[in-house]
Design a protein around this motif. Structure first.
Motif, PDB file in Angstrom:
ATOM      1  N   LEU A 198      -6.854   1.929  -6.444  1.00  0.00           N
ATOM      2  CA  LEU A 198      -7.022   3.231  -5.813  1.00  0.00           C
ATOM      3  C   LEU A 198      -7.946   3.162  -4.584  1.00  0.00           C
ATOM      4  O   LEU A 198      -9.335   2.792  -5.110  1.00  0.00           O
ATOM      5  N   VAL A 199      -7.704   3.138  -3.361  1.00  0.00           N
ATOM      6  CA  VAL A 199      -8.600   2.998  -2.396  1.00  0.00           C
ATOM      7  C   VAL A 199      -8.931   4.496  -1.749  1.00  0.00           C
ATOM      8  O   VAL A 199      -7.972   4.941  -1.296  1.00  0.00           O
ATOM      9  N   VAL A 200     -10.252   4.783  -1.813  1.00  0.00           N
ATOM     10  CA  VAL A 200     -10.610   6.003  -0.993  1.00  0.00           C
ATOM     11  C   VAL A 200     -11.626   5.795  -0.088  1.00  0.00           C
ATOM     12  O   VAL A 200     -12.645   4.944  -0.229  1.00  0.00           O
ATOM     13  N   GLU A 201     -11.192   6.319   1.183  1.00  0.00           N
ATOM     14  CA  GLU A 201     -12.633   6.050   2.202  1.00  0.00           C
ATOM     15  C   GLU A 201     -13.770   6.909   1.861  1.00  0.00           C
ATOM     16  O   GLU A 201     -13.677   8.029   1.437  1.00  0.00           O
ATOM     17  N   VAL A 202     -14.908   6.296   1.983  1.00  0.00           N
ATOM     18  CA  VAL A 202     -16.224   6.924   1.824  1.00  0.00           C
ATOM     19  C   VAL A 202     -16.542   7.756   3.246  1.00  0.00           C
ATOM     20  O   VAL A 202     -16.322   7.333   4.451  1.00  0.00           O
ATOM     21  N   PRO A 203     -16.736   9.104   2.951  1.00  0.00           N
ATOM     22  CA  PRO A 203     -17.009   9.912   4.218  1.00  0.00           C
ATOM     23  C   PRO A 203     -18.134   9.568   4.975  1.00  0.00           C
ATOM     24  O   PRO A 203     -19.139   8.796   4.553  1.00  0.00           O
ATOM     25  N   ASP A 204     -18.218   9.796   6.176  1.00  0.00           N
ATOM     26  CA  ASP A 204     -19.331   9.526   7.217  1.00  0.00           C
ATOM     27  C   ASP A 204     -20.705  10.223   6.918  1.00  0.00           C
ATOM     28  O   ASP A 204     -21.597   9.791   7.076  1.00  0.00           O
ATOM     29  N   ASP A 205     -20.295  11.546   6.864  1.00  0.00           N
ATOM     30  CA  ASP A 205     -21.434  12.737   6.523  1.00  0.00           C
ATOM     31  C   ASP A 205     -22.028  12.445   5.113  1.00  0.00           C
ATOM     32  O   ASP A 205     -21.458  12.597   4.123  1.00  0.00           O
ATOM     33  N   THR A 235       0.880  -1.273  -0.075  1.00  0.00           N
ATOM     34  CA  THR A 235       0.048   0.007   0.163  1.00  0.00           C
ATOM     35  C   THR A 235       0.979   1.173  -0.088  1.00  0.00           C
ATOM     36  O   THR A 235       1.838   1.210   0.880  1.00  0.00           O
ATOM     37  N   PHE A 236       0.632   2.006  -0.873  1.00  0.00           N
ATOM     38  CA  PHE A 236       1.611   3.322  -0.867  1.00  0.00           C
ATOM     39  C   PHE A 236       0.449   4.650  -1.089  1.00  0.00           C
ATOM     40  O   PHE A 236      -0.683   4.512  -0.970  1.00  0.00           O
ATOM     41  N   ARG A 237       0.973   5.574  -0.433  1.00  0.00           N
ATOM     42  CA  ARG A 237       0.360   7.052  -0.384  1.00  0.00           C
ATOM     43  C   ARG A 237       1.264   7.731  -1.377  1.00  0.00           C
ATOM     44  O   ARG A 237       2.467   8.178  -1.359  1.00  0.00           O
ATOM     45  N   ARG A 238       0.404   8.054  -2.695  1.00  0.00           N
ATOM     46  CA  ARG A 238       0.866   8.784  -3.663  1.00  0.00           C
ATOM     47  C   ARG A 238      -0.114   9.766  -4.227  1.00  0.00           C
ATOM     48  O   ARG A 238      -1.046   9.645  -4.105  1.00  0.00           O
ATOM     49  N   PRO A 255      -2.240  12.506   0.424  1.00  0.00           N
ATOM     50  CA  PRO A 255      -2.105  11.900  -0.802  1.00  0.00           C
ATOM     51  C   PRO A 255      -3.041  10.496  -1.060  1.00  0.00           C
ATOM     52  O   PRO A 255      -3.505  10.025   0.007  1.00  0.00           O
ATOM     53  N   SER A 256      -3.221  10.034  -2.244  1.00  0.00           N
ATOM     54  CA  SER A 256      -3.926   8.963  -2.481  1.00  0.00           C
ATOM     55  C   SER A 256      -3.215   7.847  -1.959  1.00  0.00           C
ATOM     56  O   SER A 256      -2.153   7.655  -2.032  1.00  0.00           O
ATOM     57  N   ARG A 257      -4.328   6.792  -1.588  1.00  0.00           N
ATOM     58  CA  ARG A 257      -3.846   5.690  -1.225  1.00  0.00           C
ATOM     59  C   ARG A 257      -3.885   4.413  -2.289  1.00  0.00           C
ATOM     60  O   ARG A 257      -4.938   4.453  -3.139  1.00  0.00           O
TER      61      ARG A 257
END
Length: 889
Positions: A542-549, A475-478, A520-522
Motif C-alpha cells: 500500500l503506497v501512501v504519499e506523505v503530506p508536505d505540511d 499499480t492499482f487504485r483501489r 482511492p488507495s494506491r
C-alpha cells in the motif's frame, strides 16, 4: 553435502555431481550411469500376519517391473500435475496397463497395495520416492554425504501446475531445489560453458546454435545465442507426444499384427506380452539406427501362449512404418526458427541429443530441413555432447552457480518464457478509470503513475519467448480487497495440451483500506516469473504519499533546524567550483546562481526548487489459490514417506539378518565336517548338526521365510552358542604357535642380557641383572608348565593355554623389565677446571655499575705503557696493578 543436477526423465534418471574442477555422473548400486525411473511397491504374503510391503525404486524396480506390473509406476513425468479429464492423460494411461489410476486431490494419482491395503498416492509422492532413491545413490557415492542442493530438469512444455507438482515432489523427498531448469537450457549450458572458458566464442558477436532433443517421450527444439560468459535462449518449440517410445510402439504394433495373422491372438492385449514386445521392438530400432545396417532379425521367445515368434524387419520397411512420425519433426524446427527470426544458414551448429536422436532416419530428416551436407558424418549434425548425460551435467553446473558452497566464474543465463502469461482483475467502482503502471522491477521510484493503461482490466505481462526470470510491477487504485487472475495468453492456447485449463492461479490482495471514490488507495503489486518458470505475486504494498505540511515543531526543534540550515549554507559557500555528477560530467550552474546578486539579495534571487515527494509503503497480505499441495497435504505426504522409509529400513535390516543366518548355516554345515572336525567331539557334532538342520528347515519350510528380525537374531544366537566354542578351539590351535614363539624369543633375549659381559651393559648392576634373570626364568617355567598341560588334552577339549594368555604373559614380562633394559649409561665426569686467574687489581678510580659490562673499555684516566697497550689481550696472571702494594714475606 553434495551439490547435484538431476535429469528426471520419463524412462531414466541421471544424476551428476558438481566437484572441484568439473562434473561427475554418479553410479548406482549396479555401477550404471542410467537409473530406471520406476517405483514398484512390492507386497509379500506373510503367515499368519497381514501383508507387508517393500518399496523398490530404480534398478531394483526394473528387475521386477514385469512380474509386479500392477504395482509398478512408470512415466511419472507424463502424469505430473495433470487432471484425469485431459485427453493426453487418457492416452498415457493406455500405455501403462495394469496400474489403477485414480484422482487424488483433483489430479492424477495411482492406487497401490500398501500394508495389504489399497493406498492412493499422488504422482508427486511417487516421484518423491524416486528422488529419495537418487539421494541414497548420492549418499553411497559420497560416503554417506546427502544432497545439499539440487537442480532438477523439466521439459520446456511443463505448465505452471506441473512445475508446482515437481517442486512438491522435491519437498516430500526432503531436497532443496534451487531451480527447475529446462532440458534444452541445461544442454545449452553444458555445450557453452566450456567453450566460453576456452574462448571459442566472441565477446560481442553472437553465435547461434540450434539444439534438438528427442527423448523417450517428447521432442524439443531450442535456439540459443552465445557470447563469452553468456547464453540467451531466443526461442523454444516442442512436440509433447513425439519421442523414441513412439517408434517402439510402431514396430511393436507391426510385429503384433504379423503374430496375430499367424496365431489368431493379439499380444498387445496382454500386459506382460506387450512389455516383452516393446522391449523387442526397442532392440530392433537400435539395430537399425547405425548407418549401413539394412535389416534386423527379431525373435520373441514365449511371446504369448508359450508361442515363439521370429521375423525380419528391413530398413525400408522400418522407414515406411515411421514416416508419419518423421513428418512431425519439421514443424517444431520451423516454429523455433520463425520465433527467433533465424535463417538456417545463420546457424553456427546444430547439436542433437537424447536417445531418440540416434535413429538415422531422424538425422536425415533434420539435415534435409536445415540444408546440411548429407554426405558428411551424421548428415552434418553435431554430436559433441553425450546424448544421455548432457542434461544432468548442465543441471549440475547450474546448481554449482546457484549454491553458496561453490565459487564459480560468472556465467549469465537468460531463459525464454515458454508460454505467454496474462493478468486480469475485477473492475471495482473505485478502479473503473484508475491508471495502472507496468514496469520492470528495477529501482524504487517515487511511486508516480504514468496512466498508460487507464481503465484496462487485463494485460499480457510476460510475452512468449521473453526473458525470464523477471519481475514486473502493477499499480492499482483501489478502495477494498481485490482479486488478480493469472492465466496463459489466449494466443498460446494451441501450445497447451488439449482441454488443459488456461488458468494459472488466483491471487487476492487483502488489507486494502477503504477510501472514497475520488481518492482511492494506491496498491503496488509485484508479479514474478521465477527461476522455476512459475508465476506468483511476490509482494503487494500500500503506497501512501506523505503530506508536505508537517505539524508545528517545538521551539528547541526549530532552533536545531535553524542551526543545521546555517551550517549547510556555510558548507555550500566553501567551494564555488561546479560539482561533478556520478557519471563524471560537471553539473551546469543554474541561471539563478550565475546571475546571483550580492549576498544580501541571495535569498530573494534564489531559484525555487521542486521538492521530491515522499511515500510510505505498507505490506499487504496476498492469498494465493494454486494447484499445489496445501500444508496439511504436504505434512501428510511427509509423514507417509517417513513411515515408508522406516519400514524399508526395517525390511532391509531383516533381510540382512536373514542372509547372515543363512550364510552361517551354510558355512558351519561344511566346516563341521571339514576344518573344524578335529575340534568337536562326536556328541557335540551330532547336537550341532541337529541344530543346523532344524534352523535350515525352519528357514525354508517353516515360518522362517517371513519371520521378523528378532526371530532371525534369536536363531542365530542359538547356533552361535554351539558353534562359537568350536571355532574358538580352532582359532586357538592356529594362533598358539606364533604366540608361544614370540614369548620364547623374548625369554631368551632377557637371559642373554642378564648374562652378558658386554661393555655397553656394564652400567647395569648385578641386582638388576638378577631381577631380569628371575623374571625370564619364571616366565619360562610358566610356559613349560602350560605347554605340558595343553599337550595332555585332545583337540576337541577346551584349551588350557590360550594365545591371549601367552600374549598377556609377554606383556607383563616386557613391562617388568623395560625400565632395566632402557637404563641409560652414565655420562662421564668432566676434567677439573684450570686454576682460576687472580682478579685484576681494583682501580683507584671508582666506576659505575654500567661500566662493568664493557670488558674492552679502559679507564680514561689510566696511562698504560705502549708495550702493555700493544699486549692488552694477553693474559698476565703474575702482573700486579701499578698502585698495588708489594706483597710481604
Amino acid at each position: 553435502m553434495a551439490v547435484v543436477g538431476l535429469d528426471f526423465g520419463c524412462l531414466n534418471a541421471v544424476m551428476a555431481q558438481a566437484e572441484r574442477g568439473g562434473v561427475t555422473v554418479l553410479l548406482n548400486e549396479n555401477s550404471k550411469r542410467l537409473n530406471a525411473n520406476l517405483v514398484s511397491p512390492l507386497a509379500r504374503a506373510r503367515r499368519p500376519a497381514p501383508r507387508r510391503r517393500a518399496l523398490l525404486a530404480g534398478e531394483a524396480a526394473s528387475s521386477i517391473a514385469r512380474s509386479n506390473y500392477k504395482n509398478t509406476i512408470s512415466c511419472m513425468k507424463r502424469f505430473m500435475g495433470r487432471k484425469m479429464s485431459e485427453p493426453e492423460v487418457a492416452a498415457e494411461i493406455a500405455r501403462v496397463p495394469g496400474v489403477k489410476f485414480v484422482e487424488v486431490d483433483g489430479l492424477v494419482g495411482v492406487e497401490v497395495m500398501y500394508d495389504g491395503e489399497p493406498k492412493a498416492l499422488s504422482i508427486p509422492q511417487c516421484a518423491a520416492m524416486m528422488l529419495f532413491k537418487m539421494s541414497q545413490i548420492c549418499a553411497d557415492s559420497n560416503k554417506g554425504a546427502s544432497i545439499a542442493e539440487v537442480v532438477v530438469s523439466v521439459p520446456a512444455w511443463f505448465t505452471n501446475s506441473q512445475r508446482l507438482a515437481m517442486l512438491d515432489a522435491c519437498d516430500v523427498a526432503g531436497l532443496r531445489c534451487l531451480r527447475l531448469m529446462h532440458d534444452t537450457t541445461a544442454t545449452a549450458l553444458e555445450y557453452g560453458i566450456w567453450r566460453s572458458a576456452k574462448k571459442a566464442f566472441d565477446e560481442k558477436v553472437t553465435q547461434r546454435v540450434l539444439f534438438v532433443d528427442m527423448g523417450y517421450s517428447s521432442y524439443q527444439v531450442s535456439i540459443v545465442d552465445y557470447v563469452i560468459g553468456k547464453l540467451v535462449v531466443k526461442a523454444t518449440a516442442w512436440d509433447r507426444t513425439l519421442g523414441g517410445r513412439d517408434f517402439d510402439e510402431v514396430i511393436a504394433a507391426w510385429i503384433a499384427g504379423e503374430f496375430k495373422a499367424k496365431h489368431k491372438c493379439d499380444p498387445m492385449e496382454n500386459p506382460k506380452a506387450r512389455m516383452k514386445l516393446l522391449d523387442t521392438a526397442e532392440k530392433a530400432k537400435k539395430t537399425l539406427s547405425p548407418h549401413g545396417v539394412g535389416e534386423a532379425n527379431i525373435y520373441c521367445e514365449c511371446l504369448m501362449n508359450d508361442l515363439d515368434f521370429s521375423i525380419k524387419l528391413t530398413l525400408d520397411k522400418f522407414e515406411e512404418l515411421i514416416q508419419p512420425l518423421l513428418d512431425r519433426l519439421v514443424a517444431p524446427v520451423d516454429r523455433a526458427l520463425e520465433a527467433s527470426g533465424t535463417d538456417p544458414k545463420d546457424l553456427a551448429a546444430t547439436e542433437i541429443c537424447g536417445g531418440g536422436s540416434r535413429v538415422a532416419s531422424v538425422k536425415k530428416v533434420l539435415a534435409a530441413r536445415l540444408g546440411l551436407d548429407a554426405s558428411a558424418t551424421n548428415y552434418g549434425l553435431k554430436t559433441t555432447l553425450n546424448a544421455d548425460e548432457c542434461v544432468s551435467k548442465g543441471c549440475a553446473m547450474q546448481a554449482a552457480m546457484l549454491s553458496p558452497r561453490f565459487k564459480v566464474k560468472e556465467y549469465q543465463i537468460y531463459e525464454a518464457t515458454p508460454f505467454g502469461v496474462s493478468l486480469s482483475w475485477d473492475q471495482g467502482a473505485a478502479a473503473a478509470a484508475a491508471p495502472m503502471d507496468t514496469s520492470a522491477d528495477g529501482g524504487d521510484d517515487d511511486g508516480a503513475d504514468d496512466g498508460a493503461t487507464a481503465g484496462t482490466s487485463d494485460v499480457v505481462l510476460f510475452p512468449r519467448n521473453g526473458e525470464t526470470p523477471s519481475t514486473k510491477r502493477l499499480t492499482f487504485r483501489r478502495g477494498d480487497d481485490f482479486k488478480i487472475t493469472a492465466s496463459y495468453d489466449a494466443k498460446d492456447a494451441a501450445l497447451l495440451p488439449a482441454q488443459c485449463e488456461a488458468l494459472i492461479g488466483e491471487f487476492t490482495v487483502k488489507g486494502v483500506p477503504p477510501a472514497s471514490a475520488d481518492a482511492p488507495s494506491r496498491v503496488r503489486v509485484n508479479v514474478a516469473h521465477s527461476v522455476h518458470g512459475t508465476v506468483a505475486i511476490s509482494s503487494a504494498q500500500l503506497v501512501v504519499e506523505v503530506p508536505d505540511d508537517e505539524p508545528a515543531k517545538k521551539d528547541d526543534e526549530k532552533k536545531d533546524d535553524a542551526k543545521a540550515d546555517g551550517e549547510a549554507k556555510s558548507e555550500e559557500k566553501k567551494d564555488d567550483a561546479p560539482a561533478e555528477s556520478k557519471d563524471g560530467e560537471a553539473k551546469a550552474e543554474s541561471p539563478a546562481k550565475a546571475d546571483a546578486a550580492p549576498a544580501g539579495d541571495a535569498k530573494a534571487d534564489a531559484a525555487p526548487t521542486k521538492k521530491k515527494r515522499k511515500y510510505k509503503k505498507t505490506p499487504l497480505e496476498v492469498a494465493a489459490t494454486l494447484p499445489k499441495m496445501s500444508k496439511a497435504q504436504l505434512d501428510a505426504a511427509l509423514e507417509l514417506e517417513a513411515q515408508m522409509a522406516n519400514q524399508d529400513r526395517v525390511i532391509q535390516e531383516t533381510n540382512d539378518m536373514r542372509n547372515e543366518l543363512e550364510a552361517y548355516i551354510y558355512k558351519m554345515r561344511d566346516d563341521v565336517i571339514g576344518d573344524l572336525r578335529p575340534f568337536v567331539a562326536d556328541d557335540a557334532k551330532a547336537a550341532f548338526e541337529a541344530a543346523i538342520g532344524g534352523a535350515e528347515e525352519w528357514l525354508y519350510e517353516g515360518d522362517g521365510y517371513d519371520a521378523t528380525k528378532s526371530q532371525y537374531a534369536a536363531r542365530l544366537k542359538d547356533l552361535h552358542a554351539l558353534g562359537s566354542p568350536i571355532q574358538a578351539r580352532f582359532k586357538a590351535h592356529e594362533d598358539r604357535p606364533a604366540a608361544v614363539s614370540a614369548l620364547q624369543t623374548k625369554i631368551e633375549d632377557l637371559k642373554t642380557f642378564a648374562n652378558s659381559s658386554d661393555e655397553c651393559f656394564a652400567h647395569v648392576d648385578d641386582s638388576e641383572r638378577a631381577t631380569v634373570r628371575d623374571a625370564a626364568t619364571k616366565a619360562g617355567d610358566w610356559l613349560m608348565d602350560m605347554l605340558d598341560k595343553q599337550g595332555k588334552l585332545e583337540q576337541h577339549d577346551d584349551p588350557a593355554l590360550l594365545p591371549a594368555d601367552v600374549s598377556a604373559k609377554l606383556g607383563d614380562l616386557e613391562r617388568n623389565t623395560k625400565a632395566i633394559l632402557a637404563k641409560p649409561k652414565p655420562i662421564p665426569k668432566k676434567e677439573e677446571a684450570k686454576a682460576e686467574e687472580p682478579p685484576p687489581a681494583p682501580d683507584a678510580t671508582p666506576k659505575d655499575d654500567g661500566d662493568a659490562k664493557m670488558d674492552d673499555a679502559s679507564a680514561p684516566d689510566v696511562d698504560m705503557p705502549d708495550a702493555q697497550a700493544d699486549k692488552s689481550d694477553v693474559d698476565m696472571p703474575d702482573a700486579a696493578a701499578p698502585d698495588a702494594p708489594e706483597p710481604t714475606d
